[in-house]
Design a protein around this motif. Structure first.
Motif, PDB file in Angstrom:
ATOM      1  N   ASN A   3      22.509  80.674  32.104  1.00  0.00           N
ATOM      2  CA  ASN A   3      22.651  81.630  33.206  1.00  0.00           C
ATOM      3  C   ASN A   3      24.073  81.626  33.760  1.00  0.00           C
ATOM      4  O   ASN A   3      24.638  82.657  34.148  1.00  0.00           O
ATOM      5  CB  ASN A   3      21.655  81.300  34.305  1.00  0.00           C
ATOM      6  CG  ASN A   3      20.195  81.510  33.846  1.00  0.00           C
ATOM      7  OD1 ASN A   3      19.954  82.374  32.973  1.00  0.00           O
ATOM      8  ND2 ASN A   3      19.260  80.756  34.381  1.00  0.00           N
ATOM      9  N   PHE A   4      24.647  80.443  33.844  1.00  0.00           N
ATOM     10  CA  PHE A   4      26.006  80.315  34.379  1.00  0.00           C
ATOM     11  C   PHE A   4      27.016  81.006  33.476  1.00  0.00           C
ATOM     12  O   PHE A   4      27.938  81.699  33.945  1.00  0.00           O
ATOM     13  CB  PHE A   4      26.330  78.817  34.539  1.00  0.00           C
ATOM     14  CG  PHE A   4      27.703  78.576  35.130  1.00  0.00           C
ATOM     15  CD1 PHE A   4      27.930  78.872  36.472  1.00  0.00           C
ATOM     16  CD2 PHE A   4      28.746  78.090  34.342  1.00  0.00           C
ATOM     17  CE1 PHE A   4      29.175  78.654  37.008  1.00  0.00           C
ATOM     18  CE2 PHE A   4      29.973  77.878  34.896  1.00  0.00           C
ATOM     19  CZ  PHE A   4      30.196  78.152  36.247  1.00  0.00           C
ATOM     20  N   GLN A   5      26.866  80.886  32.185  1.00  0.00           N
ATOM     21  CA  GLN A   5      27.762  81.547  31.245  1.00  0.00           C
ATOM     22  C   GLN A   5      27.593  83.052  31.332  1.00  0.00           C
ATOM     23  O   GLN A   5      28.575  83.816  31.225  1.00  0.00           O
ATOM     24  CB  GLN A   5      27.476  81.076  29.829  1.00  0.00           C
ATOM     25  CG  GLN A   5      27.897  79.611  29.592  1.00  0.00           C
ATOM     26  CD  GLN A   5      27.562  79.141  28.184  1.00  0.00           C
ATOM     27  OE1 GLN A   5      26.955  79.921  27.384  1.00  0.00           O
ATOM     28  NE2 GLN A   5      27.933  77.891  27.856  1.00  0.00           N
ATOM     29  N   LEU A   6      26.397  83.535  31.560  1.00  0.00           N
ATOM     30  CA  LEU A   6      26.158  84.967  31.674  1.00  0.00           C
ATOM     31  C   LEU A   6      26.850  85.534  32.910  1.00  0.00           C
ATOM     32  O   LEU A   6      27.455  86.611  32.874  1.00  0.00           O
ATOM     33  CB  LEU A   6      24.630  85.229  31.725  1.00  0.00           C
ATOM     34  CG  LEU A   6      24.208  86.691  31.843  1.00  0.00           C
ATOM     35  CD1 LEU A   6      24.695  87.511  30.643  1.00  0.00           C
ATOM     36  CD2 LEU A   6      22.686  86.782  31.958  1.00  0.00           C
ATOM     37  N   VAL A   7      26.720  84.761  34.014  1.00  0.00           N
ATOM     38  CA  VAL A   7      27.373  85.221  35.241  1.00  0.00           C
ATOM     39  C   VAL A   7      28.876  85.324  35.044  1.00  0.00           C
ATOM     40  O   VAL A   7      29.547  86.259  35.487  1.00  0.00           O
ATOM     41  CB  VAL A   7      27.039  84.282  36.413  1.00  0.00           C
ATOM     42  CG1 VAL A   7      27.864  84.624  37.628  1.00  0.00           C
ATOM     43  CG2 VAL A   7      25.550  84.359  36.749  1.00  0.00           C
ATOM     44  N   LEU A   8      29.498  84.346  34.420  1.00  0.00           N
ATOM     45  CA  LEU A   8      30.929  84.343  34.175  1.00  0.00           C
ATOM     46  C   LEU A   8      31.354  85.512  33.303  1.00  0.00           C
ATOM     47  O   LEU A   8      32.379  86.164  33.551  1.00  0.00           O
ATOM     48  CB  LEU A   8      31.376  83.030  33.529  1.00  0.00           C
ATOM     49  CG  LEU A   8      31.294  81.774  34.423  1.00  0.00           C
ATOM     50  CD1 LEU A   8      31.675  80.525  33.621  1.00  0.00           C
ATOM     51  CD2 LEU A   8      32.218  81.926  35.625  1.00  0.00           C
ATOM     52  N   SER A   9      30.577  85.824  32.294  1.00  0.00           N
ATOM     53  CA  SER A   9      30.931  86.939  31.417  1.00  0.00           C
ATOM     54  C   SER A   9      30.843  88.260  32.146  1.00  0.00           C
ATOM     55  O   SER A   9      31.683  89.156  31.984  1.00  0.00           O
ATOM     56  CB  SER A   9      30.025  86.936  30.191  1.00  0.00           C
ATOM     57  OG  SER A   9      28.664  87.116  30.600  1.00  0.00           O
ATOM     58  N   VAL A  10      29.829  88.382  33.044  1.00  0.00           N
ATOM     59  CA  VAL A  10      29.703  89.624  33.821  1.00  0.00           C
ATOM     60  C   VAL A  10      30.897  89.783  34.769  1.00  0.00           C
ATOM     61  O   VAL A  10      31.480  90.852  34.917  1.00  0.00           O
ATOM     62  CB  VAL A  10      28.374  89.643  34.590  1.00  0.00           C
ATOM     63  CG1 VAL A  10      28.320  90.822  35.548  1.00  0.00           C
ATOM     64  CG2 VAL A  10      27.198  89.713  33.617  1.00  0.00           C
ATOM     65  N   LEU A  11      31.254  88.679  35.452  1.00  0.00           N
ATOM     66  CA  LEU A  11      32.393  88.724  36.370  1.00  0.00           C
ATOM     67  C   LEU A  11      33.674  89.064  35.639  1.00  0.00           C
ATOM     68  O   LEU A  11      34.536  89.797  36.128  1.00  0.00           O
ATOM     69  CB  LEU A  11      32.539  87.395  37.106  1.00  0.00           C
ATOM     70  CG  LEU A  11      31.411  87.056  38.102  1.00  0.00           C
ATOM     71  CD1 LEU A  11      31.599  85.654  38.653  1.00  0.00           C
ATOM     72  CD2 LEU A  11      31.388  88.082  39.222  1.00  0.00           C
ATOM     73  N   GLY A  12      33.872  88.530  34.453  1.00  0.00           N
ATOM     74  CA  GLY A  12      35.068  88.821  33.663  1.00  0.00           C
ATOM     75  C   GLY A  12      35.115  90.279  33.292  1.00  0.00           C
ATOM     76  O   GLY A  12      36.171  90.914  33.330  1.00  0.00           O
ATOM     77  N   GLY A  13      33.942  90.855  32.892  1.00  0.00           N
ATOM     78  CA  GLY A  13      33.954  92.255  32.543  1.00  0.00           C
ATOM     79  C   GLY A  13      34.277  93.137  33.725  1.00  0.00           C
ATOM     80  O   GLY A  13      35.027  94.136  33.625  1.00  0.00           O
ATOM     81  N   VAL A  14      33.661  92.769  34.909  1.00  0.00           N
ATOM     82  CA  VAL A  14      33.954  93.544  36.125  1.00  0.00           C
ATOM     83  C   VAL A  14      35.448  93.495  36.469  1.00  0.00           C
ATOM     84  O   VAL A  14      36.088  94.474  36.878  1.00  0.00           O
ATOM     85  CB  VAL A  14      33.104  93.050  37.291  1.00  0.00           C
ATOM     86  CG1 VAL A  14      33.529  93.717  38.580  1.00  0.00           C
ATOM     87  CG2 VAL A  14      31.617  93.311  36.999  1.00  0.00           C
ATOM     88  N   ALA A  15      36.051  92.322  36.314  1.00  0.00           N
ATOM     89  CA  ALA A  15      37.479  92.155  36.624  1.00  0.00           C
ATOM     90  C   ALA A  15      38.336  93.001  35.714  1.00  0.00           C
ATOM     91  O   ALA A  15      39.328  93.634  36.125  1.00  0.00           O
ATOM     92  CB  ALA A  15      37.872  90.678  36.526  1.00  0.00           C
ATOM     93  N   ILE A  16      37.969  93.060  34.436  1.00  0.00           N
ATOM     94  CA  ILE A  16      38.767  93.842  33.479  1.00  0.00           C
ATOM     95  C   ILE A  16      38.681  95.310  33.833  1.00  0.00           C
ATOM     96  O   ILE A  16      39.694  96.047  33.829  1.00  0.00           O
ATOM     97  CB  ILE A  16      38.266  93.590  32.053  1.00  0.00           C
ATOM     98  CG1 ILE A  16      38.618  92.135  31.642  1.00  0.00           C
ATOM     99  CG2 ILE A  16      38.897  94.557  31.061  1.00  0.00           C
ATOM    100  CD1 ILE A  16      37.973  91.680  30.349  1.00  0.00           C
ATOM    101  N   VAL A  17      37.476  95.772  34.195  1.00  0.00           N
ATOM    102  CA  VAL A  17      37.309  97.180  34.555  1.00  0.00           C
ATOM    103  C   VAL A  17      38.115  97.503  35.799  1.00  0.00           C
ATOM    104  O   VAL A  17      38.754  98.551  35.923  1.00  0.00           O
ATOM    105  CB  VAL A  17      35.813  97.499  34.756  1.00  0.00           C
ATOM    106  CG1 VAL A  17      35.644  98.900  35.303  1.00  0.00           C
ATOM    107  CG2 VAL A  17      35.061  97.369  33.429  1.00  0.00           C
ATOM    108  N   ALA A  18      38.102  96.559  36.793  1.00  0.00           N
ATOM    109  CA  ALA A  18      38.850  96.801  38.033  1.00  0.00           C
ATOM    110  C   ALA A  18      40.340  96.905  37.759  1.00  0.00           C
ATOM    111  O   ALA A  18      41.060  97.734  38.327  1.00  0.00           O
ATOM    112  CB  ALA A  18      38.581  95.673  39.026  1.00  0.00           C
ATOM    113  N   VAL A  19      40.841  96.071  36.873  1.00  0.00           N
ATOM    114  CA  VAL A  19      42.269  96.105  36.529  1.00  0.00           C
ATOM    115  C   VAL A  19      42.630  97.418  35.862  1.00  0.00           C
ATOM    116  O   VAL A  19      43.666  98.033  36.153  1.00  0.00           O
ATOM    117  CB  VAL A  19      42.621  94.912  35.648  1.00  0.00           C
ATOM    118  CG1 VAL A  19      44.043  95.052  35.087  1.00  0.00           C
ATOM    119  CG2 VAL A  19      42.515  93.611  36.421  1.00  0.00           C
ATOM    120  N   LEU A  20      41.800  97.905  34.974  1.00  0.00           N
ATOM    121  CA  LEU A  20      42.075  99.155  34.286  1.00  0.00           C
ATOM    122  C   LEU A  20      42.068 100.332  35.255  1.00  0.00           C
ATOM    123  O   LEU A  20      42.944 101.212  35.217  1.00  0.00           O
ATOM    124  CB  LEU A  20      41.031  99.383  33.177  1.00  0.00           C
ATOM    125  CG  LEU A  20      41.119  98.401  31.982  1.00  0.00           C
ATOM    126  CD1 LEU A  20      39.957  98.641  31.004  1.00  0.00           C
ATOM    127  CD2 LEU A  20      42.444  98.549  31.244  1.00  0.00           C
TER     128      LEU A  20
END
Length: 298
Positions: A3-20
């Motif tokens: 679950n912890f790894q899933l949360v981290l991957s979701v946060l990373g994707g959100v961050a990448i989208v925000a940067v773009l």
């Protein structure tokens, strides 16, 4: 852990989208082309809507003026303006003739140099003429005239008439005493006496012992002479000061000097001043001597 790894991957994707999204928005914001195109389109659509009476818009830009090819008068008016400026600029170097002044100066100086040269030539001629005249005019004046005029004057000054009177003063030691030569000689030298003719001492016009003799000093004891080399062994009863009348110079002044010398010697040697008859000197005797001087001088 999953679950912890899933949360981290979701946060990373959100961050990448925000940067773009943020990058696209910033790029879009920095592009002014749409704004410029809009303003230019408005200017084309409304060419005279935002201009004032003088033809300037809100930004202070005037209307575009179209110059026709056939508008020759404007070019002709512009051309003379350019032509008028050029002569004004060229007139400044036209003052170049002032630079020719140094060329004119030598022409003005040339005659001055000629005048100076002529003056120098005249000076040389005058100096040459003077040099030719000097040897002929000066030599006889220097060699002949002064010699003929001076010699008779010297002879006349040295010549004196025959003596008419002789004034004598004695400086005698007191009874039972003698004048020692060792004490007498320094006193005579102090009073400017000089040993000379007839082996006696003389008082001259000049204190250095030069000039004419005013009066003389002799030994009162025969033969009346002195020996300067043996003054330490010399002694005498007295000495005699004498002067002849007439004399060189002022007779009264010469007698005054002789009387003062006799009195000074008497004080230095402890002696007495006597007259020509070997009597004590006093005021009446002095008056008699002065009358004798006046009788001869007059």
């Amino acid at each position: 852990m999953e679950n912890f790894q899933l949360v981290l991957s979701v946060l990373g994707g959100v961050a990448i989208v925000a940067v773009l999204v943020h990058g696209y928005w910033s790029i879009r914001k920095q592009q002014p082309k749409p704004l410029r195109d809009g303003t230019s389109a408005r200017a084309k659509q409304e060419p005279g809507a935002s201009r004032d009476k003088e033809g300037f818009d809100a930004d202070g830009i005037g209307q575009v003026r179209v110059v026709k090819v056939n508008d020759e008068p404007e070019e002709a008016e512009a051309a003379p303006a350019a032509v008028k400026v050029e002569p004004q600029v060229k007139q400044e170097p036209v003052i170049a003739p002032t630079r020719q002044e140094p060329v004119i100066k030598p022409e003005a100086e040339a005659p001055v140099l000629g005048e100076q040269a002529s003056l120098f030539a005249e000076d040389e001629l005058t100096t040459q003429a003077e040099e030719k005249v000097k040897p002929e005019a000066v030599e006889p004046v220097i060699e002949e005239a002064p010699v003929q005029d001076v010699e008779p004057e010297l002879e006349r000054e040295e010549e004196l008439p025959d003596p008419q009177d002789v004034l004598v003063l004695h400086v005698c030691a007191k009874e039972g005493e003698e004048l020692a030569g060792a004490e007498l000689l320094p006193c005579l030298l102090t009073l400017n006496f000089k040993f000379g003719d007839m082996n006696i001492f003389h008082r001259h016009e000049d204190n250095a012992g030069t000039g004419k003799v005013l009066f003389s000093l002799a030994n009162m004891v025969k033969p009346g002479v002195f020996d300067p080399d043996n003054m330490e062994q010399f002694s005498t009863q007295g000495i005699a000061l004498f002067m002849t009348l007439p004399c060189h110079g002022d007779a009264l002044r010469n007698f005054s000097i002789m009387l003062n010398s006799a009195c000074q010697l008497a004080d230095d040697l402890g002696a007495e001043v006597l007259d020509d008859r070997r009597q004590l000197w006093h005021a009446d005797t002095k008056q008699a001597y002065l009358e004798r001087i006046r009788a001869v001088v007059q």
